[in-house]
Motif scaffolding. Structure first.
Motif, short mmCIF file in Angstrom:
data_model
loop_
_atom_site.label_atom_id
_atom_site.label_comp_id
_atom_site.label_asym_id
_atom_site.label_seq_id
_atom_site.Cartn_x
_atom_site.Cartn_y
_atom_site.Cartn_z
N PHE A 126 4.12 7.02 1.67
CA PHE A 126 3.29 7.76 2.32
C PHE A 126 3.26 9.41 1.43
CE2 PHE A 126 6.29 5.58 4.95
CZ PHE A 126 5.33 5.08 6.19
N PHE A 148 -0.01 4.80 3.06
CA PHE A 148 -0.64 5.60 3.72
C PHE A 148 -0.69 6.79 2.33
CE2 PHE A 148 -1.12 9.63 6.06
CZ PHE A 148 -2.35 9.22 6.97
N HIS A 182 -5.25 4.05 4.01
CA HIS A 182 -4.25 3.59 4.84
C HIS A 182 -4.32 2.14 4.86
CE1 HIS A 182 -2.66 3.04 9.35
NE2 HIS A 182 -1.52 2.92 8.26
N THR A 189 -8.26 12.29 7.85
CA THR A 189 -7.03 12.79 8.61
C THR A 189 -7.37 14.15 9.21
OG1 THR A 189 -6.09 13.66 6.78
CG2 THR A 189 -5.70 11.48 7.20
N HIS A 200 3.01 10.86 9.61
CA HIS A 200 2.55 9.49 9.68
C HIS A 200 3.86 8.60 9.27
CE1 HIS A 200 -0.44 6.20 9.70
NE2 HIS A 200 0.52 5.34 8.74
N TRP A 204 6.00 5.74 11.82
CA TRP A 204 6.20 4.65 11.51
C TRP A 204 7.76 4.15 11.54
CZ3 TRP A 204 8.70 2.74 6.75
CH2 TRP A 204 8.58 1.20 6.61
N TRP A 487 -8.05 9.23 11.44
CA TRP A 487 -6.93 8.73 11.63
C TRP A 487 -6.14 9.01 12.99
CZ3 TRP A 487 -2.87 12.90 11.14
CH2 TRP A 487 -1.58 12.58 11.24
N ARG A 489 -3.30 10.08 14.69
CA ARG A 489 -2.08 10.80 14.67
C ARG A 489 -0.97 10.39 15.62
NH1 ARG A 489 -0.16 15.86 12.88
NH2 ARG A 489 -2.71 16.44 12.22
#
Length: 493
Positions: A126, A148, A182, A189, A200, A204, A487, A489
């Motif tokens: 990320f 990401f 992504h 985003t 993000h 996850w 994106w 969220r």
């Protein structure tokens, strides 16, 4: 020592790892998050004496951690990241620059997420990758299940090579609402980049934990790397205090990082993961100096924790960075390890803590003995530090002794003619090379042997610059075929 069930680290193919599946090591799967910030020097934490930049969450972490106080990385970002991922000196995996195709990590080594997948982890990255934008080098082809990331070395960057971020990010406010890759699809985003990456990652993490999946999450911010750009609420206290705009922006970027580290710990606690979590925080190189810092119109010196040099130099201030290990019941008291450690040590240490057997054909060492006992026997060694970055199409051998340093526990050799006793002179103020020619000769000989060993790994030196950046090609094709979705969220409980 009992292994943690959950591991979080805050922070560039050999033989496959011989290890049993994760499920055989613990009843509850363990998890790992590696977070690394970009261009944040040791002196940019109030824990290390910065009187004008409060970092309460990082200070709290430092006060609840085992700290590696002589921990070294490379002078710039791609080399450090390749060392973290491979456990090898950056030059041995082809990373001798941050652009012109020399930021691409060799496809040969097995890297950290691949080792962890063999132990049963699902893996995610990320933020900043910066180890190759072309398809074979992308993290989803190198062991990461969830990707990401932005492209290039920073959001909005573009160079005349393969190293370039998605085209829409080439705008003045690029750190807000960036377009992000992504899992191979570009998404638009909503928010400040660091907030977006942490959000993000946390979404996850929560999903992985809810599904009883052990995870490795590599959270790697592009801040506080320039352009100096922070949320208004983060930089306002510094503007109100009289700092110039650039200083207020960089301090605001670090304040935002500190807030997100606090959010990470808060959510891990709320979700019942904190007690089984190993948390490591580190940065990728020394501080990038703020241009002409001012306070109330007067020059304001940059706090560098007493070190000489900044990002890009081979002095202490370019390579000596914070590194904290926190794990309740094990590494939750303030403890200092003063032995010489380095970025290549993270891979074998994490693999060992995860229950695996670290590879033997790497440069890094498992830090387990020192983490268990700061006074454990620890053999001295040389650490080789190079700026690299010689011109395109140059012969690297012509630069083998250009902008380099060699460290051991006591001394730092900088170039061929500067030697410092780091124990007595951590600020590198007194050159003692003339007093100890035998030490200089020994360290130079060690460096020359290192160069011979590293030279075959410099596999990107003759690669021509790409005519069109891969991210630009991919983005154009996506716009033509399916457009750029928004994106989603994560909803963080």
């Amino acid at each position: 020592m009992t292994l943690p069930r959950f591991i979080v680290a805050v922070l560039c193919p050999f033989a496959l790892l011989a290890a049993a599946p994760l499920a055989t090591h613990a009843e509850t799967p363990r998890n790992i998050v590696l977070v690394i910030t970009d261009d944040q020097g040791k002196g940019e934490l109030s824990f290390y004496g910065n009187k004008v930049l409060p970092t309460p969450n990082l200070d709290k972490l430092a006060n609840e951690s085992t700290r590696l106080e002589d921990f070294h990385v490379s002078p710039t970002c791609s080399p450090t990241r390749s060392a973290l991922m491979s456990g090898l000196h950056p030059f041995k995996v082809g990373v001798t620059h941050t652009i012109i195709e020399r930021e691409r990590m060799s496809l040969k080594p097995t890297i950290l997420p691949q080792y962890l997948k063999q132990l049963g982890y699902t893996t995610g990255v990320f933020g900043k990758w910066h180890l190759g934008d072309a398809e074979p080098y992308q993290p989803y082809n190198r062991g990461f299940d969830e990707v990401f990331i932005h492209g290039a070395g920073g959001i909005g960057q573009k160079y005349d090579c393969s190293n370039a971020d998605a085209p829409p990010n080439r705008r003045r406010d690029c750190y807000f609402d960036p377009v992000i890759n992504h899992n191979g699809t570009f998404v638009k985003t909503d928010g400040y980049c660091t907030d977006v990456f942490f959000a993000h990652a946390l979404g996850w993490i929560k999903e992985s934990a809810d599904n009883n999946r052990p995870f490795f999450a590599y959270i790697t911010t592009n801040t506080p790397h320039n352009p100096l750009m922070a949320p208004e609420a983060s930089k306002k206290p510094f503007l109100d205090a009289g700092f110039d705009g650039n200083t207020a922006a960089k301090f605001g970027m670090i304040t935002n990082i500190d807030d997100n580290v606090g959010l990470l710990r808060k959510k891990l606690d709320e979700w019942g993961l904190a007690d089984d979590t190993l948390l490591i925080f580190m940065t990728d190189n020394g501080a990038a100096p703020i241009p002409n810092p001012r306070l109330n119109g007067k020059p304001h010196p940059h706090h560098n924790a007493g070190m000489k040099g900044y990002k890009g130099t081979v002095n202490e201030g370019g390579t000596r960075v914070p590194c904290f290990f926190h794990w309740p019941g094990h590494f939750d008291k303030p403890q200092t390890i003063d032995r010489l450690t380095r970025h290549t040590d993270l891979l074998p240490t994490i693999v060992a803590l995860a229950g695996g057997t670290p590879p033997s054909d790497i440069d890094g060492r498992d830090l387990g003995p020192l983490l268990a006992d700061a006074d454990a026997d620890w053999d001295d060694r040389y650490v080789f530090l190079q700026q690299g970055r010689w011109p395109k199409d140059a012969n690297p051998d012509d630069f083998s002794r250009d902008k380099f340093a060699v460290r051991n526990e006591k001394y730092r050799l900088v170039g061929e003619n500067e030697l410092y006793d780091i124990d007595a002179d951590p600020g590198e103020q007194h050159n003692i090379a003339d007093e100890h020619p035998e030490i200089v000769a020994q360290m130079l000989a060690a460096h020359d042997e290192f160069w011979k060993a590293a030279r075959p790994g410099m596999v990107n030196e003759d690669e021509p610059n790409a005519k069109e950046p891969p991210y630009w090609i991919r983005y154009a094709k996506q716009v033509e075929t399916k457009g750029v979705p928004l994106w989603e969220r994560p909803n963080l409980p």
